[in-house]
Design a protein around this motif. Sequence first.
Motif, short mmCIF file in Angstrom:
data_model
loop_
_atom_site.label_atom_id
_atom_site.label_comp_id
_atom_site.label_asym_id
_atom_site.label_seq_id
_atom_site.Cartn_x
_atom_site.Cartn_y
_atom_site.Cartn_z
N THR A 101 0.46 -1.13 -0.40
CA THR A 101 -0.12 -0.66 -0.40
C THR A 101 0.74 1.32 -0.25
O THR A 101 2.24 1.45 0.45
CB THR A 101 -1.17 0.14 1.47
N VAL A 195 -7.22 -0.84 0.83
CA VAL A 195 -8.52 -1.74 1.20
C VAL A 195 -9.71 -2.44 0.32
O VAL A 195 -9.83 -1.34 -0.41
CB VAL A 195 -9.20 -1.03 2.95
N TYR A 367 -7.24 -6.28 1.02
CA TYR A 367 -6.98 -6.30 2.64
C TYR A 367 -7.74 -5.30 3.71
O TYR A 367 -8.28 -4.51 3.10
CB TYR A 367 -5.92 -5.05 2.00
N PRO A 419 -4.59 -0.88 6.22
CA PRO A 419 -5.62 -2.70 5.88
C PRO A 419 -4.15 -3.38 7.26
O PRO A 419 -2.75 -2.82 7.44
CB PRO A 419 -4.75 -3.70 4.88
N ALA A 422 -4.43 -9.24 5.92
CA ALA A 422 -4.73 -9.77 4.30
C ALA A 422 -5.82 -11.50 4.37
O ALA A 422 -5.77 -12.13 5.68
CB ALA A 422 -3.62 -9.18 3.18
N ALA A 457 -1.06 -8.50 8.87
CA ALA A 457 -0.31 -7.93 7.61
C ALA A 457 0.94 -6.88 8.10
O ALA A 457 2.13 -7.08 7.33
CB ALA A 457 -1.34 -6.78 6.97
N PRO A 585 1.26 -5.15 3.20
CA PRO A 585 0.30 -6.06 3.85
C PRO A 585 0.22 -7.18 3.41
O PRO A 585 -0.24 -8.58 3.74
CB PRO A 585 -0.63 -5.24 3.18
N GLY A 586 0.33 -7.25 1.69
CA GLY A 586 0.23 -8.92 1.42
C GLY A 586 2.03 -9.83 1.08
O GLY A 586 3.32 -9.58 1.86
#
Length: 610
Positions: A101, A195, A367, A419, A422, A457, A585-586
Amino acid sequence: MDTELYDFVIVGGGTAGIALAVRLSEVSDQRILVLEAGLDNSDDLRVKTPAFYLALFGTDSDWGFSTVPQGNLDGRNISVNQGKGLGGSSILNAQVYVPPTKAIIDGWAELGNDGWDWDTIGPYYKKAFTLPQIPEESRQPLAIGNWKPEDAKTDGPLKLSFPGNSVHPIRGLWAETFRRKGYLMEGGPWSDASVGAFSNLASVDPVKKERVHSARGYYDPVKHRDNLEILVDAYVNKIILENGQPRPKATGVKYTHEGKPKIAKARKEIIIAAGALKSPGLLELSGIGNVNILKKYGIETIKDLPGVGENLQDHLLCDIRYDAEDQMETLEDIVKQDPKVTAETRQGGLGSLNGLTISSGLLTFAYLPVMDFIAGTGRDSLIKLINENRPPISAEPENVRARKYYDIAEKTLLNPKRPSGAYLTAIGESVVEPDLNPSLSTPSPTDKYLSIITILAQPLSRGTVHIVSNDPADRPEIDPRYLSNPLDMEILARHTAYIESIANSEPLRSALKQPLQRSSPLAEITDLDAAKRYIRSRAISMWHPAGTCSMLPEEAGGVVDASFNVYGVDGLRVVDASVVPLLPPGNLQSTVYAIAERAADVIKGAYGFT
């Protein structure tokens, strides 16, 4: 002892190392050497076939790392699988290709890294890949709505796709479920949204229907270049550091190739790209690290740099497996490596089995913030949790770093448009591992499963990875200290509990057997205490270790500066996941490629290359 001279020597032919080497070799008068400890397994069916990636775990293509017992995970040793071979972890990951992000990358700048805000770094993400052309008639079944990937104008070496059965219902079910909740990412993850739910891309070639890793995407098209040399089965034991004024300088490496000791010298730089669990150990073996650790193993200290091997961060995940309706197409036969199916696949090629083999089965993503914390008493509870767990004020680097991280995490948690978790689906039995409590497993009348997975995340817990001797062959001690920060458990427990809410929401609910059938009674989460018990018994690594040679100010425990230079040593950089100061986050794959792309421009700029 054989000695050869190059301009740049790169240690590690993994995700970052290969991408960086190829970009540097664009300068035709610079000679580049890459030393990779593993072999080139690019033609291995398990590497090429997206659905077979789990079959590589525990093989010669996997370093086979494991943590020390984790007290907050019922004392379990957690596997941290990392690729060993040309392409590194890009040859055995689950191929999920998602962005960070904007706020997270801006957080890198907030931590003290000038020039690492999203406006500067964002373009490097897109430099690595090419998005697929999607026919208009395919957009609805892929659930990409108003998202038009081709509008991003990408033209990078990695050819991405939406692999597997293009009309599999899970994408539409996922999208509609979150649309009704108000959390559908209409423009897709490469838009400005932070998100929401989306169908995720994967590093699977849309034409060849096989995995695209760094060696395939970056190296294969340019392997004819005379100035780029890659050696596999080449294990680097030590960086050669010469006394210089005012600082020591890295001039070469000692390595073993085909059983023979050799030396590679560099006119310009040594670049370490051995990954978050190997790079810090190589620095320590060479005399760069915490003086107390080096003394313990009889290693002369060249540069006392206490941050080496510290700040280890990783994504924890937790999943719940549900029985799916009979009509749901799943990967059970592939996951179980059924001999008949495997044989048919070998005969029919990668496009057989109705597209089952050309996907890892991870087709959807989201997210999300903690829904319980968005408003009212839930938000009051969040503020209380944040204040109760705030790090103390102290001048020690570890505390300085912890408070900086906490400030960023607080902003994330308090903002419903950022987020903290995730989510993704696996069309089949958990891609993680079999049920950890087989004695409690619930007998199932079906062999069709859908797993819903959540990821912590932005963990605050930090661990370490350090050498255990002065022998380069010895494995490091890996201690992520998962959930050691109490706030992590509180956040992950709420995200794990929310899995049940997703499973009970229409229209996704209609794809699951009713009443819901879970893999274990422990997975029937009725309150936060139940969620925490389940996490302790079930959560494992998402295989995203990072931060062990963090890009941070030295006084905050950093190891490299914003240009990847190791503090206090000339001619030495680190370029891999170990420099990541704050996890996205991912999945980590896209970020590692972006780092390599950024490093190539930084290094070219330092020497005036065009």
